[in-house]
Design an enzyme around this catalytic site. Sequence first.
Site, PDB file in Angstrom:
ATOM      1  N   GLU A   1      22.627   3.097  20.112  1.00  0.00           N
ATOM      2  CA  GLU A   1      23.323   2.458  18.987  1.00  0.00           C
ATOM      3  C   GLU A   1      23.802   3.550  18.042  1.00  0.00           C
ATOM      4  O   GLU A   1      23.146   4.578  17.878  1.00  0.00           O
ATOM      5  CB  GLU A   1      22.366   1.510  18.251  1.00  0.00           C
ATOM      6  CG  GLU A   1      22.990   0.915  16.992  1.00  0.00           C
ATOM      7  CD  GLU A   1      22.179  -0.213  16.370  1.00  0.00           C
ATOM      8  OE1 GLU A   1      20.965  -0.278  16.612  1.00  0.00           O
ATOM      9  OE2 GLU A   1      22.788  -1.020  15.647  1.00  0.00           O
TER      10      GLU A   1
ATOM     11  N   CYS B   1      22.088  -4.037  15.543  1.00  0.00           N
ATOM     12  CA  CYS B   1      22.778  -4.710  14.433  1.00  0.00           C
ATOM     13  C   CYS B   1      24.251  -4.342  14.362  1.00  0.00           C
ATOM     14  O   CYS B   1      25.053  -5.087  13.781  1.00  0.00           O
ATOM     15  CB  CYS B   1      22.092  -4.353  13.134  1.00  0.00           C
ATOM     16  SG  CYS B   1      20.398  -4.934  13.076  1.00  0.00           S
TER      17      CYS B   1
ATOM     18  N   ASN C   1      22.443 -10.173  19.072  1.00  0.00           N
ATOM     19  CA  ASN C   1      21.337  -9.201  19.024  1.00  0.00           C
ATOM     20  C   ASN C   1      20.087  -9.892  18.500  1.00  0.00           C
ATOM     21  O   ASN C   1      19.516 -10.710  19.200  1.00  0.00           O
ATOM     22  CB  ASN C   1      21.754  -8.007  18.156  1.00  0.00           C
ATOM     23  CG  ASN C   1      20.630  -7.009  17.958  1.00  0.00           C
ATOM     24  OD1 ASN C   1      19.928  -6.676  18.914  1.00  0.00           O
ATOM     25  ND2 ASN C   1      20.425  -6.547  16.738  1.00  0.00           N
ATOM     26  N   GLU C   2      19.720  -9.609  17.247  1.00  0.00           N
ATOM     27  CA  GLU C   2      18.512 -10.242  16.707  1.00  0.00           C
ATOM     28  C   GLU C   2      18.898 -11.509  15.956  1.00  0.00           C
ATOM     29  O   GLU C   2      18.742 -11.579  14.744  1.00  0.00           O
ATOM     30  CB  GLU C   2      17.810  -9.270  15.768  1.00  0.00           C
ATOM     31  CG  GLU C   2      17.073  -8.177  16.488  1.00  0.00           C
ATOM     32  CD  GLU C   2      16.403  -7.201  15.538  1.00  0.00           C
ATOM     33  OE1 GLU C   2      16.738  -7.196  14.332  1.00  0.00           O
ATOM     34  OE2 GLU C   2      15.564  -6.427  16.006  1.00  0.00           O
TER      35      GLU C   2
HETATM   36  O1  AHR Z   1      16.982  -0.055  16.392  1.00  0.00           O
HETATM   37  C1  AHR Z   1      17.364  -0.238  15.058  1.00  0.00           C
HETATM   38  C2  AHR Z   1      17.633  -1.683  14.721  1.00  0.00           C
HETATM   39  O2  AHR Z   1      16.459  -2.413  14.807  1.00  0.00           O
HETATM   40  C3  AHR Z   1      18.562  -2.415  15.637  1.00  0.00           C
HETATM   41  O3  AHR Z   1      19.885  -2.235  15.294  1.00  0.00           O
HETATM   42  C4  AHR Z   1      18.193  -3.845  15.431  1.00  0.00           C
HETATM   43  O4  AHR Z   1      18.408  -4.617  16.564  1.00  0.00           O
HETATM   44  C5  AHR Z   1      16.742  -3.773  15.013  1.00  0.00           C
HETATM   45  O5  AHR Z   1      16.517  -4.458  13.855  1.00  0.00           O
END
Ligand code: AHR
Length: 649
Positions: free
Chosen positions: A47, A238, A369-370
């Site tokens: 990321e 994120c 994602n989350e």
């Molecule tokens: O890995 C860092 C962040 O942690 C990621 O972007 C997210 O998915 C999680 O909250």
Amino acid sequence: MKRSFAILTLSVFCHYAFAQEPVHVMNIDMKGQVKTISPEMYGIFFEDINFGADGGLYAELVKNRSFEFPNSFVGWTPFGLVSVEDEDPCFERNPHYVRITNDGRRLRAGIQNEGFRGIGLEAGKEYRLTAYARAVDGKPATLKAELVAADGYNGDYGVYAQVEGREWHKITMNLTSPFTDCHGKLRIILESQGTIEMDHISLFPAQTWKGRENGLRKDLAQALADLRPGFFRFPGGCIIEGNSLDTRYEWKKSVGPVENRPLNENRWNHVFKHRAAPDYFQSTGMGFYEMFLLAEDMGAAPLPVISCGMACQFESKEVVPLDELGPYIQDAVDLIEFANGDVSTTWGKVRAEMGHPEPFGLKYLAIGNEQWGPGYVERLEKFMKEIRKVHPEITLIGSSGPFPEDEHFKYLWPEMKRLGVDMVDEHYYMEPDWFFSNADRYDSYDRKGPKVFAGEFAAHDYTNDRGNSFLSALAEAAFMTGLERNADIVRLATYAPLLGHAEAWQWSPDLIWFNNLEVLKTANYYVQKMYSENRGNEVLEMTLDGKAVTGQEGLYATAARDSKTGETIIKIVNASDARKNIRIGIDGLKKRQGITSCRRIYMQSDDLNVMNTFGNETVTPQEEQVEASGKALDLSLEPYSFSIYRLTL
Ligand code: AHR
């Protein structure tokens, strides 16, 4: 230090060859029921956080190369008559460019770029400067490019180029650095009288990973490839959600000619107030094409994550109305075409034009994602319905929210089962204790539902300021025995985040740290590498007193078979502060079968707080041959150790 390993006192103490010490007897059943381990089991998750892409893995050395940052001169120091314009631009989606005038009265006019917390330059190494330029009055103009050290020294060195004509054209200059400096700068000077305009001013090391143009930083990409990842999850995290919907990661904007990919805000620029980075934007120079390519180069299965029409639920919480999801779903379908489609398809053609007519072999796709709540479930259902219609072959991955056991998690798992997703992505950023006591987490998971994707995890050691302590690495190693033991249900696993710029990070711990010249591999990195290199393809049942080894006496263990080499691979963590003597009996061997050789790969430190630092990696895997024969393996495990034994039988 706060630690409370689940210690059971039930283990059998026997006395074998070991001097006076109790012996823990474990057994491996060679004939028992075998679970398969996915060949893709251990992967990596990339990321653009902590300057992981721009300023990190992406080898571009110039910050704000297209003058598109909201404040056009971020990263640049102009001198003389310099302005930013947008009339008759070179690139439609990046319309700003710089105008430099040398009016003859000043000695020189130009611009200087500071890079990403400096530009890493190495003496004698070559760097390639490219830019688009035009001479406003049509008269040939002379440009000079210099590499400048942090203290202003330029080594009496510079390279010249001519800008000729009123049309935009590309110029290239090859520079050799006269010095080594982690915080160098690039200076461009208009030497002749007149006015020129320039755009997309870019500087790359001549040597990139696999020698690619618009390529990746060699040392960092190599560190990733050395992990031999089975899969490659990207680009977030994120990042794919965005703080608001308009700053989400749109893969279509990250492909095609690099000069015309529009700038996006980086979601991590101001989220953590204590580590704000207002100069953090995404050039998307390392876009989806480059990430697919990296996956292919590493032999890893690509696993992209896409927006499900919900911006970060910790931030703006913005959502796309259900009846307006169409374009988002189309993006997902088109992404599959971009990765796998024939060159005659719209998106397959784009891929081919970028240099890759062969498909990328996409199998996995994560939607969101989350995310959490009914809003996510409703959206995911719509995505699944449409994607399944046209691409039933794709493994679809849904979310269980940001935490491993809260109310979102409890709500989402049954919903994921109901929708019939193929895999559920679980995230756990927890303290080391949680990892130690969750080594049995998957032993009782429902085998009939979706598989598990351990999509983001890292032990956060608050006693060490969330640094990459050996304790955190040991906790992850212990926990991962449970992932591997349950490899029939846990199909994929990856640590997160992957990269952290030592001078520009937002989130710690990270698997790999780097500065502009060096790479630092953490103990956590080596744990992942040890697992990945010693995976095996079938889980063997391994027990202590008839139970899985999940923390009794501070011991954690799992065993696997590599049916290609015929080896038996034992992973064992001693998380206690005492040496442990262990006899591992191998049951189910043929009469004449026994151990013929044994190799041990291990990491150990008496100091749980120790961390690897730049130039001083104190905790790294060691190797030794172990004397072993017969039908049992006798071990004497140092305190705080993670060992892998490879046995030939
Ligand atoms: O890995 C860092 C962040 O942690 C990621 O972007 C997210 O998915 C999680 O909250």
